[in-house]
Design a protein around this motif. Sequence first.
Motif, PDB file in Angstrom:
ATOM      1  N   ILE A 171     115.450  -2.083 -26.877  1.00  0.00           N
ATOM      2  CA  ILE A 171     116.915  -2.072 -26.814  1.00  0.00           C
ATOM      3  C   ILE A 171     117.455  -0.747 -26.259  1.00  0.00           C
ATOM      4  O   ILE A 171     118.582  -0.671 -25.786  1.00  0.00           O
ATOM      5  CB  ILE A 171     117.526  -2.406 -28.204  1.00  0.00           C
ATOM      6  CG1 ILE A 171     119.000  -2.790 -28.079  1.00  0.00           C
ATOM      7  CG2 ILE A 171     117.335  -1.274 -29.198  1.00  0.00           C
ATOM      8  CD1 ILE A 171     119.289  -3.911 -27.126  1.00  0.00           C
ATOM      9  N   PRO A 189     123.333  -0.678 -29.230  1.00  0.00           N
ATOM     10  CA  PRO A 189     124.312  -0.786 -28.145  1.00  0.00           C
ATOM     11  C   PRO A 189     125.754  -0.708 -28.664  1.00  0.00           C
ATOM     12  O   PRO A 189     126.049  -1.134 -29.783  1.00  0.00           O
ATOM     13  CB  PRO A 189     124.019  -2.168 -27.556  1.00  0.00           C
ATOM     14  CG  PRO A 189     122.565  -2.367 -27.823  1.00  0.00           C
ATOM     15  CD  PRO A 189     122.326  -1.742 -29.165  1.00  0.00           C
ATOM     16  N   SER A 343     115.312  -7.376 -31.315  1.00  0.00           N
ATOM     17  CA  SER A 343     116.749  -7.453 -31.608  1.00  0.00           C
ATOM     18  C   SER A 343     117.124  -6.287 -32.512  1.00  0.00           C
ATOM     19  O   SER A 343     116.438  -6.033 -33.503  1.00  0.00           O
ATOM     20  CB  SER A 343     117.065  -8.773 -32.319  1.00  0.00           C
ATOM     21  OG  SER A 343     118.367  -8.718 -32.868  1.00  0.00           O
ATOM     22  N   GLY A 345     119.699  -6.067 -34.364  1.00  0.00           N
ATOM     23  CA  GLY A 345     120.199  -6.578 -35.640  1.00  0.00           C
ATOM     24  C   GLY A 345     121.694  -6.425 -35.868  1.00  0.00           C
ATOM     25  O   GLY A 345     122.201  -6.847 -36.909  1.00  0.00           O
ATOM     26  N   GLN A 346     122.421  -5.843 -34.931  1.00  0.00           N
ATOM     27  CA  GLN A 346     123.856  -5.656 -35.160  1.00  0.00           C
ATOM     28  C   GLN A 346     124.645  -6.964 -35.166  1.00  0.00           C
ATOM     29  O   GLN A 346     125.598  -7.113 -35.913  1.00  0.00           O
ATOM     30  CB  GLN A 346     124.457  -4.791 -34.043  1.00  0.00           C
ATOM     31  CG  GLN A 346     124.203  -3.324 -34.144  1.00  0.00           C
ATOM     32  CD  GLN A 346     125.027  -2.582 -33.112  1.00  0.00           C
ATOM     33  OE1 GLN A 346     126.115  -2.112 -33.385  1.00  0.00           O
ATOM     34  NE2 GLN A 346     124.508  -2.491 -31.911  1.00  0.00           N
ATOM     35  N   CYS A 347     124.291  -7.892 -34.256  1.00  0.00           N
ATOM     36  CA  CYS A 347     125.092  -9.117 -34.115  1.00  0.00           C
ATOM     37  C   CYS A 347     124.378 -10.273 -34.818  1.00  0.00           C
ATOM     38  O   CYS A 347     123.199 -10.530 -34.557  1.00  0.00           O
ATOM     39  CB  CYS A 347     125.249  -9.518 -32.648  1.00  0.00           C
ATOM     40  SG  CYS A 347     125.496  -8.127 -31.544  1.00  0.00           S
ATOM     41  N   THR A 391     127.765 -11.910 -28.623  1.00  0.00           N
ATOM     42  CA  THR A 391     126.986 -10.709 -28.973  1.00  0.00           C
ATOM     43  C   THR A 391     127.468  -9.485 -28.195  1.00  0.00           C
ATOM     44  O   THR A 391     128.197  -9.614 -27.206  1.00  0.00           O
ATOM     45  CB  THR A 391     125.478 -10.894 -28.670  1.00  0.00           C
ATOM     46  OG1 THR A 391     125.311 -11.115 -27.267  1.00  0.00           O
ATOM     47  CG2 THR A 391     124.873 -12.043 -29.445  1.00  0.00           C
ATOM     48  N   ALA A 396     120.318 -10.866 -26.271  1.00  0.00           N
ATOM     49  CA  ALA A 396     120.330 -12.237 -26.792  1.00  0.00           C
ATOM     50  C   ALA A 396     120.281 -13.261 -25.654  1.00  0.00           C
ATOM     51  O   ALA A 396     119.625 -14.295 -25.779  1.00  0.00           O
ATOM     52  CB  ALA A 396     121.571 -12.438 -27.653  1.00  0.00           C
TER      53      ALA A 396
HETATM   54  S1  SF4 Z   1     122.804  -8.724 -28.880  1.00  0.00           S
HETATM   55 FE1  SF4 Z   1     123.570  -7.543 -30.641  1.00  0.00          FE
HETATM   56  S2  SF4 Z   1     121.933  -7.661 -32.187  1.00  0.00           S
HETATM   57 FE2  SF4 Z   1     121.085  -8.336 -30.241  1.00  0.00          FE
HETATM   58  S3  SF4 Z   1     120.153  -6.479 -29.439  1.00  0.00           S
HETATM   59 FE3  SF4 Z   1     122.207  -6.608 -28.514  1.00  0.00          FE
HETATM   60  S4  SF4 Z   1     123.529  -5.431 -29.906  1.00  0.00           S
HETATM   61 FE4  SF4 Z   1     121.595  -5.810 -30.984  1.00  0.00          FE
END
Ligand code: SF4
Length: 468
Positions: A171, A189, A343, A345-347, A391, A396
């Motif tokens: 990420i 992000p 991932s 994990g934020q979303c 997201t 994603a």
């Molecule tokens: S979509 Fe959201 S949860 Fe997935 S990697 Fe990007 S910021 Fe993190």
Amino acid sequence: MAKFDPVLSRNWNVPDAHTLKVYESRGGYQAARKALTTMDPDAVVNLVKDSELRGRGGAGFPCGLKWTFLPKDRKETLMCVNGDESEPATFNNRYLLELDPHMFLEGILISCFATRASTAYAYLRFEYIKGAKILEEAIAEARAAGHLGKNIYGTGFNLDVWVHRGAGAYICGEETGLIESLEGKRGWPRIKPPFPAIEGAFRKPTVVNNVETLCCVPHIVERGAAWFKSIGTPKSYGPKLYTVSGHVEKQVCVELPLGVTCRELIDEHAGGVWKGRKAKAAVPGGISMGLLSADELDTPLDFESLRKPGCLGLGTAAVTVIDDHTPIIDYLVNTARFFAHESCGQCTPCREGTGWMNKTIHRIKNGGGRVEDLDVMLHLANNLGIIPGTTICGLADGAAWPIKNALAKFRPELEEYIRTHQTPGAGPTPLQLDIAAGRRVDLVQLAPAIAAAAPPAAALHSPGRPSA
Ligand code: SF4
Ligand SMILES: Cc1cc2nc3c(=O)[nH]c(=O)nc-3n(C[C@H](O)[C@H](O)[C@H](O)COP(=O)(O)O)c2cc1C
């Protein structure tokens, strides 16, 4: 195809091309001298804009245009060069770093002059230990020779370049995840806007560009925008480094005009599909981009054409070949595991969705699949990502695309696999069935079962840690 003279890889077979002496002997830093001593920064920006150079890091955003988004009245600009290169099977930045670090530095120098950045951070993938060392040595050489540092070529322009190594998270290749990581934080992000050009690293206007994107810049300054636009397809211009790996005889990184096909890469550059087999499919540009079936291998690998067979885009132009002995479920097992692991994990849709897809695909692989699982996964894949707007970033979407493409192109094979690999006891639990069917799960009813399944309180404390 008209004769094509490689420029990005032109020094790769030259002994000691990573040293300043050899690089300069082959015309190195002449483009930087030309830009800094005969052009003004806006002229360089306009030249890159005219060339229609599009970012090589995955999104394909026009480079010169991105530079014009910097605020006109800015006091300071930062440059972050994205060498995180964590998209599976992608290794073109690695070749550039290890084999021609001064070309990379020359690209940084000209791009920083154009954008008026006096500090550049080269953010490198954690595993690129050799590349980081070579780049550090090249920076020291360039600084000692006056290509970096204060008052470069007597123009009054100053530039410092710092190498920053990541800690091993995919990420952190996403531009704002990279910036957070550079600032010493967890690589999460950011919600955009503001985009980095307005508020980036340390809240200052920041340009983020890929290593290969910047390596194109000296050649554009040297040869002009018309030269650049004479290479490629009618809408995708310039030379491109393609990597080919997976089930081929020879894994390669090769420079060709944008728009070469997978078939040409496999047959003419990678020695063909290995063991005399046929290709069942190929990943066109890193696993986030989806899948081409065998009859789509003549699709040009450029910024436009890959949409037609339903791929997300050109991505990193990293081709991975899957032979006809490989079940598509194995490809899905690998992609789903990767995205669930990476991932941030934020979303919720990404964190939970990648986890569900991973579990479902593993269950199918292990003989517990149901044909209906494919529709549940498709529903999930269609609803997570920046494209459906659920997201923060595109990880994603990258997780969804392999599933969407595999289901569109290989559904009969997947259904057949599910039917012929049923194993008693490997299916979903009653709770999973309820959730998949959208039935209301009554937590009060479930409480005794949850309590019975929970570990005893004492087990929650590690040895050596006092219990409450
Ligand atoms: S979509 Fe959201 S949860 Fe997935 S990697 Fe990007 S910021 Fe993190
Ligand atoms: C999950 C994710 C991972 C990414 N990884 C990389 C990467 O490793 N290297 C890269 O240059 N761009 C990566 N990108 C794209 C960057 O966000 C950004 O668009 C790019 O660095 C801009 O440079 P360019 O315009 O020169 O391509 C990634 C994007 C996402 C969503």
